[in-house]
Design an enzyme around this catalytic site. Structure first.
Site, PDB file in Angstrom:
ATOM      1  N   HIS A  86       0.813  -1.209   0.000  1.00 54.85           N
ATOM      2  CA  HIS A  86       0.000   0.000   0.000  1.00 54.85           C
ATOM      3  C   HIS A  86       0.850   1.264   0.000  1.00 54.85           C
ATOM      4  O   HIS A  86       0.333   2.375   0.019  1.00 54.85           O
ATOM      5  CB  HIS A  86      -0.925  -0.016   1.225  1.00 54.85           C
ATOM      6  CG  HIS A  86      -2.084   0.918   1.139  1.00 54.85           C
ATOM      7  ND1 HIS A  86      -2.272   1.967   2.024  1.00 54.85           N
ATOM      8  CD2 HIS A  86      -3.116   0.997   0.253  1.00 54.85           C
ATOM      9  CE1 HIS A  86      -3.365   2.627   1.705  1.00 54.85           C
ATOM     10  NE2 HIS A  86      -3.897   2.063   0.636  1.00 54.85           N
ATOM     11  N   LYS A  88       3.232   4.353  -1.246  1.00 50.96           N
ATOM     12  CA  LYS A  88       3.349   5.210  -2.429  1.00 50.96           C
ATOM     13  C   LYS A  88       4.671   5.949  -2.303  1.00 50.96           C
ATOM     14  O   LYS A  88       4.783   6.965  -1.606  1.00 50.96           O
ATOM     15  CB  LYS A  88       2.203   6.222  -2.530  1.00 50.96           C
ATOM     16  CG  LYS A  88       0.841   5.588  -2.844  1.00 50.96           C
ATOM     17  CD  LYS A  88       0.133   5.142  -1.604  1.00 50.96           C
ATOM     18  CE  LYS A  88      -1.275   4.624  -1.928  1.00 50.96           C
ATOM     19  NZ  LYS A  88      -1.926   4.069  -0.740  1.00 50.96           N
ATOM     20  N   ASP A  93      17.391   9.199  -8.726  1.00 56.09           N
ATOM     21  CA  ASP A  93      18.850   9.300  -8.671  1.00 56.09           C
ATOM     22  C   ASP A  93      19.397   9.220  -7.251  1.00 56.09           C
ATOM     23  O   ASP A  93      20.507   9.702  -6.978  1.00 56.09           O
ATOM     24  CB  ASP A  93      19.328  10.606  -9.339  1.00 56.09           C
ATOM     25  CG  ASP A  93      19.065  10.620 -10.836  1.00 56.09           C
ATOM     26  OD1 ASP A  93      18.942   9.525 -11.413  1.00 56.09           O
ATOM     27  OD2 ASP A  93      18.973  11.717 -11.411  1.00 56.09           O
ATOM     28  N   HIS A 266      -8.726  11.246   0.739  1.00 56.55           N
ATOM     29  CA  HIS A 266      -7.797  10.115   0.682  1.00 56.55           C
ATOM     30  C   HIS A 266      -6.566  10.368   1.545  1.00 56.55           C
ATOM     31  O   HIS A 266      -5.615   9.596   1.527  1.00 56.55           O
ATOM     32  CB  HIS A 266      -7.384   9.847  -0.773  1.00 56.55           C
ATOM     33  CG  HIS A 266      -6.792   8.492  -0.983  1.00 56.55           C
ATOM     34  ND1 HIS A 266      -5.442   8.282  -1.199  1.00 56.55           N
ATOM     35  CD2 HIS A 266      -7.373   7.264  -1.002  1.00 56.55           C
ATOM     36  CE1 HIS A 266      -5.218   6.986  -1.342  1.00 56.55           C
ATOM     37  NE2 HIS A 266      -6.362   6.347  -1.223  1.00 56.55           N
ATOM     38  N   LYS A 268      -3.855  10.748   4.611  1.00 52.61           N
ATOM     39  CA  LYS A 268      -3.414   9.975   5.785  1.00 52.61           C
ATOM     40  C   LYS A 268      -2.352  10.816   6.492  1.00 52.61           C
ATOM     41  O   LYS A 268      -1.142  10.557   6.392  1.00 52.61           O
ATOM     42  CB  LYS A 268      -2.819   8.631   5.367  1.00 52.61           C
ATOM     43  CG  LYS A 268      -3.763   7.728   4.540  1.00 52.61           C
ATOM     44  CD  LYS A 268      -3.477   7.874   3.081  1.00 52.61           C
ATOM     45  CE  LYS A 268      -4.153   6.803   2.225  1.00 52.61           C
ATOM     46  NZ  LYS A 268      -5.533   6.558   2.418  1.00 52.61           N
ATOM     47  N   ASP A 273       0.363  19.425  18.367  1.00 44.64           N
ATOM     48  CA  ASP A 273       0.976  20.570  19.048  1.00 44.64           C
ATOM     49  C   ASP A 273       1.711  21.520  18.108  1.00 44.64           C
ATOM     50  O   ASP A 273       2.604  22.259  18.544  1.00 44.64           O
ATOM     51  CB  ASP A 273       1.953  20.090  20.141  1.00 44.64           C
ATOM     52  CG  ASP A 273       1.216  19.525  21.347  1.00 44.64           C
ATOM     53  OD1 ASP A 273      -0.024  19.695  21.428  1.00 44.64           O
ATOM     54  OD2 ASP A 273       1.874  18.907  22.195  1.00 44.64           O
TER      55      ASP A 273
END
Length: 359
Positions: A86, A88, A93, A266, A268, A273
């Site tokens: 899952h 991404k 380089d 979508h 996450k 603080d």
């Protein structure tokens, strides 16, 4: 991709054959044509159509491509089937990295899409890129070996520059089924338990376990402002209603709950603080925290956290509705029953897969 000179490496859960996917495909083919080693690793479930539609074209153009856990039995209930890639991630380089929640898919490619999908990713330079590169290469070598693709084994690779590129302290945190089973959840819990003023969490699929809920409730009891921004539109009904089964307890605990309405959320991400922040691929649900390979970046920097926090607050102000405990308590009994039934079904599915318990 067009700036890559030696190596471009991509991991993604979804790689869709749409307008955005085509832009990436064309860029990868251009990179391979000028001698760049281009690698693409796509999950076999999330990118189920990738193997038939895009992978042959990329390989023919000189792009190395592998599939993580190819989906062979679509309706199998074997628990290893739930262990998905899952993450991404991208590295260029060995000097630039990307991490976040964004798949290779057009933002408008969603049911009834009238506004872009809402998501986050971070561009990284500096020593942290070396950790990202080595993590991606290890998984690539494992999949290449398991797939009998010896021609795609990694030889000499560019070494990332070890020098600092900025002043922001950050860590690359992964979740896997071997050494780092609870690393991302523990990073969240440490931030929640040490927060003294404010916690903002935006998450697409939110179904926290006992430990996570207890930490949020304890933070609210000691006077921390806890704000949770969740999906307002129904994408997957079972998950959506299972999450709503927790709303009553969160609202009674003093947690403010908002549902994002303009498009599919979508994201996450989280801020604590105004100095701790995380961005990544991990949802706060059993599938991400107990099963999938995930990757987040954790940053301790006031400027970074305040920028992310301001973005979340703007999203809440411009496109989210706040839930009221009295309204929620007045839901018809059959609506409450539906939500608790969905919640128990998700718990049952996790238990059947062998990952139950108080996590």
């Amino acid at each position: 991709i067009d700036a890559a000179q030696r190596e471009f490496h991509l991991e993604t859960y979804i790689f869709e054959d749409d307008a955005s996917g085509r832009l990436v495909v064309d860029a990868l083919k251009r990179a391979a044509a000028r001698g760049v080693t281009a690698r693409v690793l796509v999950d076999g479930f999330g990118g189920a159509a990738f193997g038939d539609r895009l992978q042959p074209e990329l390989i023919a153009a000189g792009v190395q491509s592998l599939i993580y856990r190819r989906e062979l039995a679509r309706f199998s209930l074997r628990r290893h089937r739930l262990r998905r890639l899952h993450r991404k991630l991208a590295s260029i380089d060995g000097c630039v990295g990307f991490i976040g929640g964004i798949n290779i898919i057009d933002d408008m490619n969603q049911p009834g899409g009238r506004a872009p999908r809402y998501d986050y990713a971070v561009r990284i330079e500096g020593p942290l890129v070396a950790t990202i590169c080595s993590t991606m290469r290890r998984l690539w070598e494992t999949v290449a070996w398991a797939s009998f693709q010896r021609r795609f084994r990694i030889g000499h690779c560019p070494s990332p520059a070890p020098t600092a590129a900025g002043t922001q302290p950050a860590a690359f945190v992964v979740r896997d089924n071997i050494r780092y089973r609870r690393a991302i959840e523990d990073a969240y819990l440490q931030a929640i338990e040490s927060a003294s003023s404010e916690i903002i969490i935006a998450n697409a699929y939110f179904l926290p376990g006992y430990r996570f809920r207890r930490a949020l409730f304890a933070a609210a009891r000691r006077g921390v402002s806890v704000v949770v921004l969740l999906q307002g539109r129904v994408e997957y009904r079972l998950q959506h209603y299972a999450t709503q089964a927790l709303y009553g307890a969160m609202l009674r605990a003093g947690i403010r709950v908002f549902e994002y309405q303009p498009s599919f959320l979508h994201a996450k991400v989280a801020v604590a603080d105004g100095e701790w922040a995380t961005v990544g691929s991990s949802n706060i649900d059993p599938f991400s925290l107990l099963l999938a390979k995930e990757a987040n970046i954790v940053v301790r920097d006031r400027s970074f956290a305040e920028t992310l926090g301001a973005s979340l607050k703007q999203a809440i102000a411009n496109g989210a509705g706040e839930l009221d405990l009295r309204d929620w308590q007045q839901l018809p009994w059959h609506s409450r029953l539906l939500r608790w039934t969905c919640y128990q079904l998700v718990r049952l599915a996790i238990g059947i897969a062998g990952y139950g318990g108080k996590h």
